[in-house]
Design a protein around this motif. Sequence first.
Motif, mmCIF file in Angstrom:
data_model
loop_
_atom_site.group_PDB
_atom_site.id
_atom_site.type_symbol
_atom_site.label_atom_id
_atom_site.label_comp_id
_atom_site.label_asym_id
_atom_site.label_seq_id
_atom_site.Cartn_x
_atom_site.Cartn_y
_atom_site.Cartn_z
ATOM 1 N N THR A 11 0.870 -1.172 0.000
ATOM 2 C CA THR A 11 0.000 0.000 0.000
ATOM 3 C C THR A 11 0.905 1.220 0.000
ATOM 4 N N THR A 13 2.463 4.666 0.423
ATOM 5 C CA THR A 13 2.020 5.788 1.244
ATOM 6 C C THR A 13 3.210 6.607 1.690
ATOM 7 N N GLU A 20 -3.447 6.569 -3.696
ATOM 8 C CA GLU A 20 -4.537 5.716 -4.153
ATOM 9 C C GLU A 20 -4.373 5.320 -5.612
ATOM 10 N N GLU A 54 -8.741 5.273 6.231
ATOM 11 C CA GLU A 54 -7.742 4.901 5.226
ATOM 12 C C GLU A 54 -7.887 3.438 4.830
ATOM 13 N N ALA A 57 -10.832 2.909 2.605
ATOM 14 C CA ALA A 57 -10.557 3.369 1.246
ATOM 15 C C ALA A 57 -9.718 2.353 0.481
ATOM 16 N N VAL A 58 -8.703 1.798 1.143
ATOM 17 C CA VAL A 58 -7.858 0.787 0.498
ATOM 18 C C VAL A 58 -8.693 -0.432 0.103
ATOM 19 N N ILE A 61 -10.807 0.405 -2.980
ATOM 20 C CA ILE A 61 -9.985 0.501 -4.195
ATOM 21 C C ILE A 61 -9.569 -0.888 -4.666
#
Length: 291
Positions: A11, A13, A20, A54, A57-58, A61
């Motif tokens: 992921t 970041t 994203e 967060e 959201a991950v 996605i």
Amino acid sequence: MFTGLSAFPLTPTDEEGIDERAFAGLVTRLAQAGVDSIGALGSTGGYPYFDRAERAAVGRIAVENAAGIPVMIGIGALRTRDVLALAEDAQQAGASSVLLAPVSYQQLTEDEVFGLYAEVAQELSVPLCVYDNPGTTHFTFSDELYARIAELPAVGAIKIPGVPAEQATERIAALRALLPERVALGVSGDPLAAAGLQAGARLWFSVLGGLLPEPCLALTRAIAGGEPVGELTMRMRPLMDLFLRYGSIRVVAAAAAHLGLVESPALPKPLRELDSSARAEVAAAVRMVTA
């Protein structure tokens, strides 16, 4: 969904937040390669470093970019109430399963770990994969605890640490005898994964597969077909050795940057990117795998 290659992407970041777009690109590559499942927010996915929003959201996605490939979403957290909230978010995102490690600060007892899985399992409408990763959780499952948790109806798989090649056949057979047939047994620890698959594990939970899915799929399929894998494992070995030296999340971040898939830095502080010398080692190892 608990079969074959389960690929676990980084992921990406930094202190500004999750990239994203880059994460969606990593998931899209896995879907295009045809992996058997995708594991979002595993250890290489950095799940403990993100807040609930967060992580939600991950998860969204990952599912949106998986092109129908099953997505497993990590829900581990310190408190059971937070695990339950994360499980709800994962299911709302469309997860096909969830991955749960017994995250702790205080050392957990076996009864506490069983209680965690039992309480979470009651609230799930998707299968649960038990995540045994003593290197990060500092909790070691006994075989008796495996068997006890596996009786929970929601449990669909157990992700065990890598097993040395000389012990793999005996170890996999012993665990298989303890577990219900419906519960898949999968191996992690990429340097030892081939031995686990050859010994009868049903799936490979792979860090490397989350970045370079094609060679990992080739290895998985070759083992399933009883074909020789010496050349494949030899090409992967230098990169996997770097996992052991530097930590897989740092190596994967460096490899993804080398391939132009993420911007650097791609790790949340206090994690640090590898230095230039180590990055050069990673680049050379990646070239060997992809040659």
